[in-house]
Design an enzyme around this catalytic site. Structure first.
Site, PDB file in Angstrom:
ATOM      1  N   ASP A 325      -2.825  -6.308  -3.083  1.00 53.58           N
ATOM      2  CA  ASP A 325      -1.698  -5.746  -3.844  1.00 53.58           C
ATOM      3  C   ASP A 325      -1.836  -5.994  -5.340  1.00 53.58           C
ATOM      4  O   ASP A 325      -2.511  -6.931  -5.771  1.00 53.58           O
ATOM      5  CB  ASP A 325      -0.381  -6.364  -3.362  1.00 53.58           C
ATOM      6  N   GLU A 326      -1.197  -5.151  -6.080  1.00 53.36           N
ATOM      7  CA  GLU A 326      -0.981  -5.333  -7.528  1.00 53.36           C
ATOM      8  C   GLU A 326      -2.231  -5.807  -8.281  1.00 53.36           C
ATOM      9  O   GLU A 326      -2.139  -6.676  -9.150  1.00 53.36           O
ATOM     10  CB  GLU A 326       0.144  -6.364  -7.764  1.00 53.36           C
TER      11      GLU A 326
HETATM   12  C1  TNX Z   1       5.724  -8.263  -5.344  1.00 50.48           C
HETATM   13  S1  TNX Z   1       5.180  -7.610  -2.555  1.00 50.48           S
HETATM   14  C2  TNX Z   1       4.613  -8.971  -4.906  1.00 50.48           C
HETATM   15  C3  TNX Z   1       4.603 -10.431  -4.993  1.00 50.48           C
HETATM   16  C4  TNX Z   1       5.840 -10.969  -5.632  1.00 50.48           C
HETATM   17  C5  TNX Z   1       7.045 -10.198  -5.122  1.00 50.48           C
HETATM   18  C6  TNX Z   1       8.360 -10.715  -5.605  1.00 50.48           C
HETATM   19  C7  TNX Z   1       3.768  -7.807  -3.063  1.00 50.48           C
HETATM   20  C8  TNX Z   1       2.724  -7.309  -2.195  1.00 50.48           C
HETATM   21  N1  TNX Z   1       3.568  -8.386  -4.246  1.00 50.48           N
HETATM   22  O1  TNX Z   1       3.454 -10.867  -5.683  1.00 50.48           O
HETATM   23  O2  TNX Z   1       5.958 -12.306  -5.318  1.00 50.48           O
HETATM   24  O3  TNX Z   1       6.913  -8.862  -5.518  1.00 50.48           O
HETATM   25  O4  TNX Z   1       9.423 -10.077  -4.962  1.00 50.48           O
END
Ligand code: TNX
Length: 511
Positions: A325-326
Site C-alpha cells: 500500500d501507499e
Molecule cells: C492508511 S490502510 C494506511 C495505514 C495507516 C492508516 C490510518 C492502509 C493500507 N494504509 O498506513 O495507518 O491509513 O488509518
C-alpha cells in the site's frame, strides 16, 4: 375491611412474583442475545444445570477443545470440571463430538443441543466445536453468582458462517503491544467467532519481528515508535507462542511485511537497502508514503527472501501479507515488477499472497488475495484477475476511525464510524460487480497511530467488533440494526464483566 383484604392480597402477590422472579429459571433459549446471530435457534423450555460434578466428555481429537471449555467454566463458576475422553456417547454432562455425516456444517459449522441432562456439541472439525462452545458460553454470564445455580435454557442451535474469512488486524508498529495484550486481542476475536488475526509487523516506525539473518531490523529498527517511545519487538519464540495461542482458538495468524513502501525501519537498519547506500534516520511521526526499498538492487531480493523464509517457517497458516500500500515514492514502472517478483518469493516458500488493494495493479499469482481498503478500481482489477477480495473499506470497517467528532482517539480521514455505520452494510453489495463469489470475507484493521495501550485498543474495538463479526458470520437477511442494537446492549454487561473499556455509544440502549 374490603380495601384492607385486597391490599394484603396485592402485597402478597407482589412479593410472590418478586420471589419467583429472583429464582426464576431462564427457560427460553430464543431469548438469549447471541452475537453473531446463529442460523437457527429453537427452544425446548427446560434447563440444564451446571454443577460442580458436571463432566466434559470429549472424543480423542477434542481434548484441547474440552480443556478450553473447562477453563472457561472454571472462570465463570469456580467449578473445575473434569475432561474425560470417551469413545461412545455419554448419558449426561457436556459432550463434544466430531461427526463426518453432517456435510452441511462445513469446516466451521456446529450443532449445539442442550437437553435437561446433557449438552452436545457436534461439528466436523475442532474449529466448529470451538464455535459451539462460544455460543454455549453466551448462554452463561461472564461471572456467575456463587450462591445461584447456573442454569442454561434447553434447545437446539444449528449454525454455519456466511464467510470463511472473518478477521481483524492489529498494527503493532505505530505503537508496540506486548504478548499479553495481543493475547487479549485474540480472546476478543475468539469470543465473537472471528478466525484471523492479521499482524501488521513492519512499517516506517518499527520492525517488530525478529529475523535472525538480519538482526539489526529489530535491535535498531524496533527501538522506537510513534511519539519516540522505546518500541519493542517479538522474538521468534514469542511470535510462535502467539501463533499457538491463536491456533488453540481457531485463529490463523497472517503476518504482514509491508513493502516496498512503509519500510523506513528496515532502511534505517541496513544502509544497503537504500538506493543511495545510506541508512535513513529512525522515524517517529505519522506521515505515510515517503519510504521505499530500492527495487533495482539484488540485495533487496536477497533480504526479502531471507525474511519471508524465516517468517514462513514460523507461520503454520497459509498466508503471508506483503503490504504493497501507499508506495507513493516508488515509480509505477518499478512497483509492478517488484510486486511480481515479491509474489514469486512468497510462493517459493509455500505460502499464498495477500496484499492491500494496490497490488492488483501488478500481475497477480494464482490464489492471490486482494484486501480492499480504499480503491474500488483496484478491488475490481483484482477480481478480474481471478483473485479473491477481503473487504476492509476504511469508511465502514476501520477500527481506528473515530466514532464521532468528540472521540478523543483515532483518525477521521475516512469519516466517522459510529456503531450503526459499522454494522449497517453488507460485504456483497458494497462494490458494484464484486459479489459474494469474489469475496473471501471481512477484516477490520486497527491502526495504532493514536492508540497506545490495551485500554485504548479496547475503546476503539468495542462495541464495534461484535457487529463486524456478525457481518462475517450471519446472512444479510438475518441482520437489522434496530434488532441488533438490543442484543448489543445486553453484551454491555459482558464487556463490563470482562473489564473492557468500551465506548458507550448513545445509539445503543445499554442495560
Ligand atoms: C492508511 S490502510 C494506511 C495505514 C495507516 C492508516 C490510518 C492502509 C493500507 N494504509 O498506513 O495507518 O491509513 O488509518
Amino acid at each position: 375491611m374490603k380495601i384492607k383484604t385486597s391490599l394484603i392480597v396485592g402485597v402478597f402477590t407482589a412479593l410472590l412474583s418478586q420471589m419467583s422472579c429472583s429464582t426464576k429459571t431462564p427457560t427460553d433459549l430464543t431469548k438469549t442475545s447471541f452475537i453473531p446471530q446463529p442460523v437457527s435457534v429453537t427452544a425446548t423450555g427446560n434447563s440444564f444445570k451446571v454443577k460442580n460434578s458436571t463432566v466434559i466428555y470429549v472424543q480423542e481429537k477434542l481434548q484441547q477443545t474440552g480443556q478450553y471449555l473447562a477453563t472457561e467454566i472454571n472462570e465463570i463458576t469456580g467449578f473445575s470440571p473434569d475432561v474425560r475422553t470417551i469413545d461412545k456417547e455419554p448419558t449426561r454432562g457436556i459432550y463434544l463430538t466430531l461427526s463426518d455425516r453432517d456435510i452441511e456444517l462445513g469446516e466451521e459449522g456446529y450443532e449445539l443441543t442442550i437437553d435437561k441432562k446433557q449438552i452436545t456439541i457436534t461439528a466436523n472439525n475442532a474449529g466448529g466445536c470451538f464455535y459451539g462452545i462460544q455460543t454455549l458460553l453466551q448462554t452463561m454470564p461472564i461471572k456467575a453468582n456463587s450462591d445461584e445455580l447456573l442454569e442454561i435454557p434447553t434447545g437446539l442451535i444449528r449454525d454455519i458462517p456466511e464467510y470463511a474469512y472473518r478477521g481483524a488486524m492489529l498494527d503493532v508498529v505505530r505503537h508496540f503491544f506486548g504478548v499479553e495484550d495481543v493475547k487479549r486481542y485474540i480472546d476478543f476475536l475468539a469470543a465473537y467467532k472471528m478466525n484471523v488475526l492479521h499482524f501488521h509487523l513492519t512499517d516506517d516506525q518499527g520492525w517488530r519481528i525478529e529475523i535472525k539473518s538480519w538482526p539489526n531490523l529489530t535491535t535498531h529498527g524496533g527501538s522506537t515508535q510513534v511519539g519516540g517511545g522505546v518500541g519493542g519487538y517479538y522474538t521468534q519464540e514469542q511470535y510462535s507462542d502467539i501463533v499457538k495461542y491463536a491456533l488453540e482458538r481457531n485463529i490463523t495468524i497472517i503476518p504482514e511485511i509491508d513493502m516496498p513502501g512503509h519500510t523506513n525501519a528496515a532502511l534505517a537498519s541496513y544502509a544497503e537497502l537504500n538506493c543511495d547506500g545510506k541508512a535513513t534516520e529512525l522515524y517517529t511521526g505519522i506521515e505515510v508514503g515517503f519510504s521505499t526499498l530500492c527495487t533495482d538492487k539484488e540485495i533487496t531480493y536477497q533480504f526479502i527472501d531471507d525474511v519471508i523464509r524465516e517468517l514462513s517457517a514460523l507461520t503454520p497458516g497459509p498466508y503471508i501479507h506483503i503490504g504493497g500500500d501507499e508506495s507513493l515514492v516508488t515509480k509505477t514502472e518499478d512497483y509492478i515488477p517488484f510486486i511480481n517478483r515479491l509474489q514469486e518469493i512468497v510462493v517459493s516458500h509455500g505460502k499464498k499472497v495477500i496484499g492491500w488493494d494496490e497490488i492488483a495493479n501488478a500481475k497477480l499469482v494464482e490464489n492471490a488475495t486482494v484486501q480492499f481498503w480504499n480503491h474500488v478500481k483496484n478491488a475490481t482489477r483484482g477480481a478480474e484477475q481471478g483473485a479473491k477480495v477481503i473487504m476492509s473499506p476504511a469508511s465502514k470497517a476501520y477500527l481506528d476511525m473515530k466514532y464521532d467528532s468528540t472521540t478523543h482517539l483515532g483518525l477521521n480521514w475516512a469519516g466517522y464510524v459510529e456503531v450503526d455505520i459499522g454494522y449497517n452494510w453488507d460485504l456483497a453489495s458494497f462494490i458494484l460487480g464484486i459479489s459474494k463469489d469474489n469475496i473471501l470475507g471481512i477484516e477490520v484493521p486497527l491502526w495504532s497511530e493514536t492508540v497506545t495501550n490495551i485500554n485504548e485498543i479496547e475503546y476503539m474495538v468495542f462495541p464495534r467488533l461484535p457487529g463486524y463479526a456478525e457481518i462475517g458470520w450471519s446472512a444479510p437477511e438475518a441482520r437489522n440494526w434496530d434488532e441488533y442494537k438490543l442484543r448489543l446492549a445486553k453484551h454491555g454487561k459482558r464487556f463490563h464483566a470482562m473489564d473492557i473499556d468500551y465506548y458507550r455509544s448513545a445509539l445503543v440502549p445499554w442495560e
